[in-house]
Design a protein around this motif. Sequence first.
Motif, PDB file in Angstrom:
ATOM      1  N   GLY A  99       0.806  -1.224   0.000  1.00 36.60           N
ATOM      2  CA  GLY A  99       0.000   0.000   0.000  1.00 36.60           C
ATOM      3  C   GLY A  99       0.835   1.267   0.000  1.00 36.60           C
ATOM      4  O   GLY A  99       0.513   2.241   0.690  1.00 36.60           O
ATOM      5  N   ILE A 100       1.910   1.259  -0.732  1.00 34.22           N
ATOM      6  CA  ILE A 100       2.774   2.444  -0.775  1.00 34.22           C
ATOM      7  C   ILE A 100       2.753   3.073  -2.174  1.00 34.22           C
ATOM      8  O   ILE A 100       2.206   2.475  -3.110  1.00 34.22           O
ATOM      9  N   PHE A 101       3.347   4.258  -2.284  1.00 33.91           N
ATOM     10  CA  PHE A 101       3.392   4.992  -3.550  1.00 33.91           C
ATOM     11  C   PHE A 101       3.792   4.059  -4.691  1.00 33.91           C
ATOM     12  O   PHE A 101       4.752   3.307  -4.582  1.00 33.91           O
ATOM     13  N   HIS A 102       3.050   4.152  -5.782  1.00 35.64           N
ATOM     14  CA  HIS A 102       3.177   3.146  -6.831  1.00 35.64           C
ATOM     15  C   HIS A 102       3.652   3.736  -8.164  1.00 35.64           C
ATOM     16  O   HIS A 102       2.847   4.220  -8.956  1.00 35.64           O
ATOM     17  N   PRO A 103       4.951   3.710  -8.417  1.00 36.91           N
ATOM     18  CA  PRO A 103       5.470   4.175  -9.711  1.00 36.91           C
ATOM     19  C   PRO A 103       5.020   3.244 -10.833  1.00 36.91           C
ATOM     20  O   PRO A 103       4.630   2.106 -10.580  1.00 36.91           O
ATOM     21  N   GLN A 104       5.082   3.737 -12.055  1.00 37.00           N
ATOM     22  CA  GLN A 104       4.711   2.898 -13.192  1.00 37.00           C
ATOM     23  C   GLN A 104       5.975   2.403 -13.903  1.00 37.00           C
ATOM     24  O   GLN A 104       6.801   3.201 -14.343  1.00 37.00           O
ATOM     25  N   GLN A 105       6.083   1.095 -14.001  1.00 34.25           N
ATOM     26  CA  GLN A 105       7.226   0.540 -14.744  1.00 34.25           C
ATOM     27  C   GLN A 105       6.889   0.486 -16.230  1.00 34.25           C
ATOM     28  O   GLN A 105       5.833  -0.005 -16.619  1.00 34.25           O
ATOM     29  N   ILE A 106       7.798   0.998 -17.050  1.00 33.20           N
ATOM     30  CA  ILE A 106       7.613   0.929 -18.510  1.00 33.20           C
ATOM     31  C   ILE A 106       8.890   0.361 -19.111  1.00 33.20           C
ATOM     32  O   ILE A 106       9.990   0.784 -18.754  1.00 33.20           O
ATOM     33  N   GLU A 107       8.734  -0.603 -20.022  1.00 30.99           N
ATOM     34  CA  GLU A 107       9.919  -1.260 -20.585  1.00 30.99           C
ATOM     35  C   GLU A 107      10.176  -0.802 -22.021  1.00 30.99           C
ATOM     36  O   GLU A 107       9.253  -0.535 -22.779  1.00 30.99           O
ATOM     37  N   PHE A 108      11.469  -0.735 -22.341  1.00 32.30           N
ATOM     38  CA  PHE A 108      11.887  -0.405 -23.714  1.00 32.30           C
ATOM     39  C   PHE A 108      12.896  -1.452 -24.177  1.00 32.30           C
ATOM     40  O   PHE A 108      13.452  -2.186 -23.348  1.00 32.30           O
ATOM     41  N   ALA A 109      13.128  -1.501 -25.483  1.00 34.57           N
ATOM     42  CA  ALA A 109      14.039  -2.514 -26.035  1.00 34.57           C
ATOM     43  C   ALA A 109      15.487  -2.206 -25.652  1.00 34.57           C
ATOM     44  O   ALA A 109      15.913  -1.056 -25.651  1.00 34.57           O
ATOM     45  N   ARG A 110      16.231  -3.238 -25.343  1.00 35.54           N
ATOM     46  CA  ARG A 110      17.666  -3.082 -25.066  1.00 35.54           C
ATOM     47  C   ARG A 110      18.384  -2.709 -26.343  1.00 35.54           C
ATOM     48  O   ARG A 110      17.944  -3.052 -27.440  1.00 35.54           O
ATOM     49  N   LEU A 111      19.504  -2.071 -26.183  1.00 37.27           N
ATOM     50  CA  LEU A 111      20.367  -1.839 -27.331  1.00 37.27           C
ATOM     51  C   LEU A 111      21.232  -3.075 -27.539  1.00 37.27           C
ATOM     52  O   LEU A 111      21.852  -3.576 -26.593  1.00 37.27           O
ATOM     53  N   ASN A 112      21.246  -3.571 -28.756  1.00 35.36           N
ATOM     54  CA  ASN A 112      22.193  -4.618 -29.139  1.00 35.36           C
ATOM     55  C   ASN A 112      22.993  -4.076 -30.306  1.00 35.36           C
ATOM     56  O   ASN A 112      22.453  -3.396 -31.166  1.00 35.36           O
ATOM     57  N   LEU A 113      24.284  -4.371 -30.327  1.00 36.80           N
ATOM     58  CA  LEU A 113      25.157  -3.865 -31.381  1.00 36.80           C
ATOM     59  C   LEU A 113      25.863  -5.037 -32.035  1.00 36.80           C
ATOM     60  O   LEU A 113      26.282  -5.971 -31.339  1.00 36.80           O
ATOM     61  N   SER A 114      26.012  -4.967 -33.357  1.00 39.15           N
ATOM     62  CA  SER A 114      26.713  -6.058 -34.034  1.00 39.15           C
ATOM     63  C   SER A 114      28.194  -6.063 -33.655  1.00 39.15           C
ATOM     64  O   SER A 114      28.751  -5.041 -33.255  1.00 39.15           O
ATOM     65  N   TYR A 115      28.813  -7.202 -33.764  1.00 36.91           N
ATOM     66  CA  TYR A 115      30.250  -7.395 -33.532  1.00 36.91           C
ATOM     67  C   TYR A 115      30.717  -7.137 -32.104  1.00 36.91           C
ATOM     68  O   TYR A 115      31.898  -6.960 -31.849  1.00 36.91           O
ATOM     69  N   THR A 116      29.745  -7.066 -31.172  1.00 32.40           N
ATOM     70  CA  THR A 116      30.175  -6.919 -29.789  1.00 32.40           C
ATOM     71  C   THR A 116      29.134  -7.540 -28.871  1.00 32.40           C
ATOM     72  O   THR A 116      28.095  -8.013 -29.339  1.00 32.40           O
ATOM     73  N   VAL A 117      29.417  -7.594 -27.584  1.00 30.94           N
ATOM     74  CA  VAL A 117      28.431  -8.103 -26.625  1.00 30.94           C
ATOM     75  C   VAL A 117      28.133  -7.002 -25.612  1.00 30.94           C
ATOM     76  O   VAL A 117      29.022  -6.251 -25.222  1.00 30.94           O
ATOM     77  N   LEU A 118      26.868  -6.895 -25.215  1.00 33.82           N
ATOM     78  CA  LEU A 118      26.488  -5.891 -24.228  1.00 33.82           C
ATOM     79  C   LEU A 118      25.885  -6.599 -23.027  1.00 33.82           C
ATOM     80  O   LEU A 118      24.675  -6.596 -22.823  1.00 33.82           O
ATOM     81  N   SER A 119      26.744  -7.215 -22.278  1.00 36.31           N
ATOM     82  CA  SER A 119      26.319  -7.860 -21.044  1.00 36.31           C
ATOM     83  C   SER A 119      27.516  -7.815 -20.117  1.00 36.31           C
ATOM     84  O   SER A 119      28.628  -8.202 -20.501  1.00 36.31           O
ATOM     85  N   LYS A 120      27.282  -7.302 -18.915  1.00 35.22           N
ATOM     86  CA  LYS A 120      28.408  -7.165 -17.984  1.00 35.22           C
ATOM     87  C   LYS A 120      29.048  -8.509 -17.672  1.00 35.22           C
ATOM     88  O   LYS A 120      30.256  -8.603 -17.519  1.00 35.22           O
ATOM     89  N   ARG A 121      28.189  -9.519 -17.584  1.00 33.33           N
ATOM     90  CA  ARG A 121      28.711 -10.849 -17.263  1.00 33.33           C
ATOM     91  C   ARG A 121      29.704 -11.287 -18.344  1.00 33.33           C
ATOM     92  O   ARG A 121      30.789 -11.770 -18.066  1.00 33.33           O
ATOM     93  N   LYS A 122      29.323 -11.078 -19.593  1.00 37.61           N
ATOM     94  CA  LYS A 122      30.204 -11.493 -20.688  1.00 37.61           C
ATOM     95  C   LYS A 122      31.446 -10.604 -20.772  1.00 37.61           C
ATOM     96  O   LYS A 122      32.549 -11.079 -21.034  1.00 37.61           O
ATOM     97  N   LEU A 123      31.246  -9.316 -20.558  1.00 35.88           N
ATOM     98  CA  LEU A 123      32.400  -8.410 -20.624  1.00 35.88           C
ATOM     99  C   LEU A 123      33.401  -8.744 -19.509  1.00 35.88           C
ATOM    100  O   LEU A 123      34.611  -8.720 -19.715  1.00 35.88           O
ATOM    101  N   LEU A 124      32.860  -9.093 -18.338  1.00 36.31           N
ATOM    102  CA  LEU A 124      33.734  -9.471 -17.220  1.00 36.31           C
ATOM    103  C   LEU A 124      34.542 -10.710 -17.585  1.00 36.31           C
ATOM    104  O   LEU A 124      35.721 -10.826 -17.254  1.00 36.31           O
TER     105      LEU A 124
END
Length: 563
Positions: A250-275
């Motif tokens: 019962g607390i203040f309720h923000p609205q979550q809205i989702e958008f598409a992730r950026l993906n780029l060719s020839y690379t990976v965009l995931s911290k786990r993979k970059l690590l």
Amino acid sequence: MAEDKPARYTDFIREVIDNDLATGKHKSIHTRFPPEPNGYLHIGHAKSLCINFGIAEDYNGLCNLRFDDSNPVKEKQEYIEAIKEDIKWLGFDWEDREYYASDYFNQLYQWAMQLIKKSKAYVCDLSADEIRETRGTLTEPGKESPYRNRSVEENLDLFERMKTGEFPNGSRVLRAKIDMAASNINMRDPVMYRILHKSHHRQGDKWCIYPTYDFTHGQSDSIEEITHSLCSLEFEDHRPLYDWYLEQLGIFHPQQIEFARLNLSYTVLSKRKLLKLVGGGDINAWDDPRMPTLSGLRRRGYTPEAIRNFLERVGVAKTDSVVDMALLEHCLREDLNKRAQRVMAVLHPLRVVIDNYPEDKVEELDCVNNPEDPSMGTREVPFSRVLYLEQDDFREEPPKKYFRLAPGREIRLRYAYFIKCVDVIKDEKGKVVELHCTYDPKTRGGDAPDGRKVKATLHWVSANHALKAEVRLYDRLFTKANPNEVDEGKDFTSNVNSKSLEILRSCRVEPSLKDAAPGNRYQFERLGYFCVNPDSSDGALVFNRTVSLRDTWAKIEKAQKEL
Ligand code: ATP
Ligand code: MG
């Protein structure tokens, strides 16, 4: 009368916000960027930054920086510092609103007890494996835990004892009591707290139970009175749970809205993979110029403006797609073309002697710093009898359509004279080691008074005046546009481009570069954009190639138009 307002950029998120303002649901807009400090930011995070800070800016609202630091296993202070530096570099300002989810641990704990008291949460003694096995599948419902109907008193007692450290890691968890038959698996009694005897970078040893992402994120948004919680699409399936916690509490309720992730060719965009790359020996640091991290791109010579412009062009969409790396490079060239000073540098030097030029003579030639921007002025570059040209700009037997230097052929030296090749000196192996040329003194400045034409203009440096430099050429990090496309039994690291770095150690650059400072960006004429490597501190000049001049994106666009 209606004022003429400039058309403002809009997208589906801004449409929701416009509506919320119009209906009076909100009076002002408040967003947040919530990185987990478990790695460096990459260009995908920059998209989220541009959306969250960009929207706050557009609506005169606020955007918080909140470190989502509820998992002490992978989080580090080093990452916090790096993340802050990268956000500032991109040009965003969170002012004094730097928050940490871990600062809300007390409140989250109180809320967890509130849910227990409402019989909406219970302590479960199943192991992580057992929880997974009883969760069911997309087509089958899960099984209820035998601990699901513990009394409120027992749950409160066990949860308290979990907190005081009585139980070992993994022996118990606190779960939300929702619905084991829910079609959304995230709603099948998700874990809220786990036992983890591990120091936290801010909280020290105060806690040995830690809340999960799902139990932390929405409530943190609520505490900060975030109006719109903007995140990437993978959280779409978590939204019902986000909403459930806020409703139950019962607390203040923000609205979550989702958008598409950026993906780029020839690379990976995931911290786990970059690590994994950082630790794997292929790449030795998060800020390696081949990495898609903001620190890597910065070191490579990228400008924040180029990155922001790129992200603007990509826009905000609701479906995932892969953006061509060539578009990012196109935006970079566009920006560097405007701001980078032109200089001359020779990467693979070939010695050239101008036989009819006086031994001791030196002429200072006036060179334009940037034809795109006259305000950048001119500089003097010395010309003398012995020069270096690019090895590739000479062919003993020129193929058809090769218009550069060849025996008997005349070309123009940029800003200087026409020269003609009169002799070729080779070593014992037959390799060309020196050229002899003559120059035409009447062509100073690069044009012949008799109107005779040449088909090439080449860059050069004066051998006695040029500075030695090391130049690092970078290529794509992966050999495949989709690095995750792998042969059986292999992972994405098998697609790392082993030839992505080439180091040239005997390059020569014009003397005006003697005071080039780390991070300075230049266009080496005819070669590409280069920047001074940030840690060439021992006085040696080291340049990173930011991007070549060849614009593959322009070609792609042209081909698309012709279709
Ligand atoms: P990664 O998969 O790289 O670990 P993450 O989502 O786990 O990313 P967070 O630190 O949680 O990393 O991300 C902070 C914010 O950045 C989140 O709101 C997330 O949605 C957003 N984000 C992460 N990657 C991308 C991306 N490729 N494109 C757009 N937004 C992203
Ligand atoms: Mg995350």
